[in-house]
Design a protein around this motif. Structure first.
Motif, PDB file in Angstrom:
ATOM      1  N   GLU A 121      -5.141   4.358   0.658  1.00 54.84           N
ATOM      2  CA  GLU A 121      -6.002   4.649  -0.500  1.00 54.84           C
ATOM      3  C   GLU A 121      -6.437   6.168  -0.836  1.00 54.84           C
ATOM      4  OE1 GLU A 121      -7.691   1.130   2.377  1.00 54.84           O
ATOM      5  OE2 GLU A 121      -6.722   3.052   2.604  1.00 54.84           O
ATOM      6  N   ARG A 154      -3.688  -3.952   4.715  1.00 46.49           N
ATOM      7  CA  ARG A 154      -3.705  -4.298   3.246  1.00 46.49           C
ATOM      8  C   ARG A 154      -3.350  -5.740   3.041  1.00 46.49           C
ATOM      9  NH1 ARG A 154      -6.814  -2.811   0.734  1.00 46.49           N
ATOM     10  NH2 ARG A 154      -6.530  -0.837   0.628  1.00 46.49           N
ATOM     11  N   GLU A 207       0.907  -1.301  -0.018  1.00 44.65           N
ATOM     12  CA  GLU A 207       0.160   0.125   0.025  1.00 44.65           C
ATOM     13  C   GLU A 207       0.985   1.278  -0.020  1.00 44.65           C
ATOM     14  OE1 GLU A 207      -2.285   1.691  -1.109  1.00 44.65           O
ATOM     15  OE2 GLU A 207      -4.004   1.010   0.316  1.00 44.65           O
ATOM     16  N   ALA A 232      -5.728  -4.468  -3.848  1.00 44.06           N
ATOM     17  CA  ALA A 232      -6.665  -3.930  -2.906  1.00 44.06           C
ATOM     18  C   ALA A 232      -8.099  -4.554  -3.265  1.00 44.06           C
ATOM     19  CB  ALA A 232      -6.880  -2.277  -3.204  1.00 44.06           C
TER      20      ALA A 232
END
Length: 366
Positions: free
Chosen positions: A174, A288, A169, A246
């Protein structure tokens, strides 16, 4: 004229002595050209090969960004577990970097499928065709992301994954990925070789390299103080890979994720950086990691660095113990000891203690 001893010591065809010195050989692996032109990968192996034939275990290690294989203590650990150990310098990294090439440049992480395939073919050459092999993939940082995606695209090929601070990640998570990705992808379409500004302040090198007071000796040409400059094409490939992860990879083999307990993503040097991950947001990566697959074990290690096995001796000793216990309880137990697991000893005999290499207080290969 050569003696029998000379013949026994000579590398097998295609293998030559490695820069790490006695006990290591390397082999250049020709690859199909990609968007950036010709390329090779380099496979490194640890000698002597003293594998446990009942396990039939092969380990393939893949490094991260601005990196190459030099972690000989890690190779010793896997040897102590009865495995054959190999490490892959991917195209345009380390031993595989050629003059005129942009370091690390690819535009799609699936490009590395060819590197892994070439490595596996070379690894299989010395194995009798009737002897089954089991593959453990171990990746650090970007290598961890690359191998997680590879395992998802190649179900049934690997037996297990070991991910050492994998870059699963973005540091801004995000939200940052959603903001950054459209701009990076647009730039990559126009000029994939565009080199982005340097963001590495050299803090990680300061805590690791013996040239700056750290513990480990390595080639600063292949692993420079501030890292290689990132290209928009490469960063777009990483963001695409992280977005794919993801959505969930559903890797169905056991995965072990090793992470520090904290990050130190600071603009200026601070002593806390010598006891933390200065490259990744470990909290974001830990969250993640569950998206890798169905059988994920996350081990958070106090005071670990970004490359956990380059941490101070007491810290990496903890990491090796965690790896050995996980291996004994998943990979080894699931194959060689399955009969014992199904029919326990009537007196409840304890399993054998995991084998571990010596971990010196100071370590490095000059």
């Amino acid at each position: 004229m050569t003696s029998d001893d000379d013949d026994a010591a000579a590398p097998a065809p295609g293998w030559v002595p490695d820069v790490l010195g006695p006990g290591y050989e390397q082999r250049t692996l020709p690859l199909p050209a990609d968007d950036a032109g010709p390329a090779v990968a380099t496979l490194v192996r640890r000698l002597p090969v003293a594998e446990d034939p009942d396990l039939g275990l092969d380990v393939l290690y893949v490094h991260g960004w601005s990196d190459y294989f030099f972690q000989t203590e890690l190779a010793d650990f896997w040897g102590s577990q009865g495995a054959r150990f190999f490490a892959l310098d991917l195209r345009r990294y380390g031993r595989s970097l050629r003059p005129g090439q942009i370091p690390g440049f690819v535009t799609d992480l699936t490009t590395y499928d060819a590197d892994v395939a070439a490595a596996r073919a070379a690894m299989a050459e010395d194995v009798p065709p009737d002897r089954p092999r089991r593959l453990v993939l171990m990746g650090h940082s970007t290598g961890g992301l690359t191998l997680s995606l590879w395992a998802a695209r190649h179900p049934g090929e690997a037996t297990a994954l070991v991910l050492n601070s994998p870059w699963l990640e973005l540091q801004t998570r995000e939200v940052g990925r959603a903001v950054l990705e459209p701009m990076v992808q647009a730039d990559a379409r126009l000029n994939p070789a565009h080199r982005l500004p340097v963001v590495d302040r050299g803090f990680y090198t300061r805590v690791v390299s013996d040239a700056y007071g750290g513990e480990w000796h390595y080639d600063l040409t292949w692993r420079p103080e501030h890292g290689f400059r990132v290209t928009s094409g490469w960063l777009a490939a990483v963001l695409t890979g992280q977005a794919r992860l993801a959505r969930g990879l559903d890797v169905r083999v056991p995965a072990l994720v090793l992470l520090s307990t904290r990050s130190a993503l600071l603009p200026r040097w601070d002593p806390s950086m010598s006891r933390a991950d200065v490259a990744l947001d470990v909290e974001g990566v830990a969250r993640r990691a569950a998206d890798v697959g169905r059988h994920v074990t996350i081990v958070r290690i106090e005071d670990a660095l970004h490359d956990v096995v380059l941490s101070p001796a007491p810290v990496r000793r903890t990491a090796y113990e965690a790896m050995a216990q996980w291996l004994a309880g998943t990979v080894t137990l699931g194959h060689a000891a399955v009969a014992t697991a199904r029919a326990p000893h009537p007196h409840g005999s304890a399993p054998a203690r995991p084998r571990l290499p010596d971990v010196p207080e100071r370590h490095g290969r000059r």
